[in-house]
Design an enzyme around this catalytic site. Structure first.
Site, short mmCIF file in Angstrom:
data_model
loop_
_atom_site.label_atom_id
_atom_site.label_comp_id
_atom_site.label_asym_id
_atom_site.label_seq_id
_atom_site.Cartn_x
_atom_site.Cartn_y
_atom_site.Cartn_z
N GLY A 85 3.67 -4.48 10.75
CA GLY A 85 2.50 -5.00 10.15
C GLY A 85 3.24 -3.19 8.96
O GLY A 85 3.62 -2.69 8.58
N VAL A 86 1.15 -3.72 8.16
CA VAL A 86 1.29 -2.12 7.42
C VAL A 86 1.83 -0.85 8.76
O VAL A 86 2.05 0.08 7.47
CB VAL A 86 0.01 -2.32 6.77
CG1 VAL A 86 -1.18 -1.67 8.28
CG2 VAL A 86 -0.01 -1.36 5.48
N ASP A 87 1.70 -1.11 9.36
CA ASP A 87 1.97 0.81 10.04
C ASP A 87 3.50 0.91 10.35
O ASP A 87 3.31 2.03 9.84
CB ASP A 87 1.52 0.18 11.47
CG ASP A 87 1.48 1.45 12.48
OD1 ASP A 87 1.69 2.57 12.18
OD2 ASP A 87 1.13 1.27 13.92
N SER A 97 -7.30 -5.32 10.82
CA SER A 97 -7.50 -5.95 12.21
C SER A 97 -6.70 -7.75 11.36
O SER A 97 -7.22 -8.52 12.43
CB SER A 97 -8.52 -6.17 12.44
OG SER A 97 -9.12 -5.18 12.83
N ILE A 143 0.91 -1.44 0.29
CA ILE A 143 -0.24 0.36 0.26
C ILE A 143 0.70 1.20 0.36
O ILE A 143 0.75 2.46 -0.13
CB ILE A 143 -0.85 -0.30 1.63
CG1 ILE A 143 -2.29 1.00 1.33
CG2 ILE A 143 0.26 0.13 2.96
CD1 ILE A 143 -3.33 0.45 1.98
N1 AR6 Z 1 1.10 -2.89 2.26
C1 AR6 Z 1 -0.31 -3.98 1.66
N2 AR6 Z 1 -1.00 -4.53 3.49
C2 AR6 Z 1 0.34 -4.88 4.15
C3 AR6 Z 1 0.94 -4.67 4.34
C4 AR6 Z 1 1.73 -3.05 3.36
N3 AR6 Z 1 2.94 -2.96 3.11
N4 AR6 Z 1 2.04 -5.36 5.10
C5 AR6 Z 1 0.96 -6.40 5.87
N5 AR6 Z 1 -0.43 -5.45 5.71
P1 AR6 Z 1 -1.47 -5.37 10.13
P2 AR6 Z 1 -3.31 -5.12 12.32
C6 AR6 Z 1 -1.29 -6.76 5.69
O1 AR6 Z 1 -1.05 -6.73 11.49
O2 AR6 Z 1 -4.09 -6.41 12.37
C7 AR6 Z 1 0.43 -3.36 13.82
O3 AR6 Z 1 1.85 -3.61 14.74
C8 AR6 Z 1 -1.61 -7.66 6.90
O4 AR6 Z 1 -0.74 -9.07 6.09
O5 AR6 Z 1 -0.75 -4.93 9.92
O6 AR6 Z 1 -4.80 -4.35 11.74
C9 AR6 Z 1 -0.30 -1.60 15.06
O7 AR6 Z 1 0.33 -1.19 14.83
C10 AR6 Z 1 -2.90 -7.75 7.10
O8 AR6 Z 1 -3.31 -8.68 6.33
O9 AR6 Z 1 -2.71 -4.73 11.50
C11 AR6 Z 1 -1.00 -2.36 15.16
O10 AR6 Z 1 -0.43 -2.48 16.81
C12 AR6 Z 1 -3.21 -6.42 7.15
O11 AR6 Z 1 -2.02 -5.72 6.56
C13 AR6 Z 1 -1.34 -3.68 15.17
O12 AR6 Z 1 -0.07 -4.01 13.56
C14 AR6 Z 1 -3.47 -5.88 8.14
O13 AR6 Z 1 -2.13 -6.25 8.92
C15 AR6 Z 1 -2.89 -3.95 13.98
O14 AR6 Z 1 -3.08 -5.16 13.30
#
Ligand code: AR6
Length: 166
Positions: A31-33, A116, A10
């Site tokens: 993760g994405v954050d 999530s 993203i």
């Molecule tokens: N681009 C698009 N999607 C992505 C990317 C990317 N670069 N990287 C991961 N994903 P998550 P949550 C997807 O864990 O479950 C963080 O530490 C991933 O495959 O990022 O909402 C925050 O600070 C998944 O499908 O977010 C919070 O503490 C989706 O993004 C916590 O994680 C969401 O995975 C939030 O958890």
């Protein structure tokens, strides 16, 4: 009104806003954050520090800094705890609050990650159903928006494509 589905990172999208699946501190994470903060640079964290956090189900907007996207909409998805803790309504609220902020700020193109469904453990199929319904309901009242579901993994891509007939 337009909904697209794509697979990829993203942080590479050239849109008015990408949505961040943040935590309630808004001070970064994995993760994405983590990916969004790495690409946007320290100026994003500096702006986030001024916001004072964000409750689950709500959203906040910042600049995009070094991202191609002009803005980041930070929303806080629910941690999945079995499904009886109001998770579905909170997850739907993430999508609706984010799109409401987009409209209030005159934005047109908004890309969502699968909120999530990573660290927060939401079952992917249920999360996709909630996301699609929330976005479709919202778009019925805001037809100038272009929403992109940016899926990272194959399973989410398959789910969104089949639910949207794309
Ligand atoms: N681009 C698009 N999607 C992505 C990317 C990317 N670069 N990287 C991961 N994903 P998550 P949550 C997807 O864990 O479950 C963080 O530490 C991933 O495959 O990022 O909402 C925050 O600070 C998944 O499908 O977010 C919070 O503490 C989706 O993004 C916590 O994680 C969401 O995975 C939030 O958890």
């Amino acid at each position: 009104m337009k909904i697209d589905v794509l697979q990829g990172d993203i942080t590479k999208l050239d849109v008015d806003a990408i949505v961040n699946a943040a935590n309630s501190s808004l001070l970064g994470g994995g993760g994405v954050d983590g990916a969004i903060h790495r690409v946007a640079g320290p100026e994003l964290l500096a702006e986030c520090r001024t916001l004072g956090g964000c409750p689950t189900g709500e959203a906040r907007i910042t600049g995009g800094y070094r991202l191609k996207a002009r803005h980041v909409i930070h929303t806080v998805g629910p941690i999945f705890r079995g499904g009886s803790q109001g998770e579905a309504a909170l997850l739907a609220s993430c999508y609706k609050s984010s799109l409401k902020l987009a409209v209030e700020n005159g934005l047109h193109s908004v890309a969502f990650p699968n909120i999530s469904t990573g660290v927060y453990g939401y079952p992917k199929e249920e999360a996709a159903q909630i996301a699609v319904k929330a976005v479709q309901d919202f778009l019925a009242t805001a037809d100038s928006l272009h929403v992109i579901f940016c899926c990272f993994d194959d399973e989410n891509l398959r789910l969104y494509r089949s639910m949207l007939g794309l």
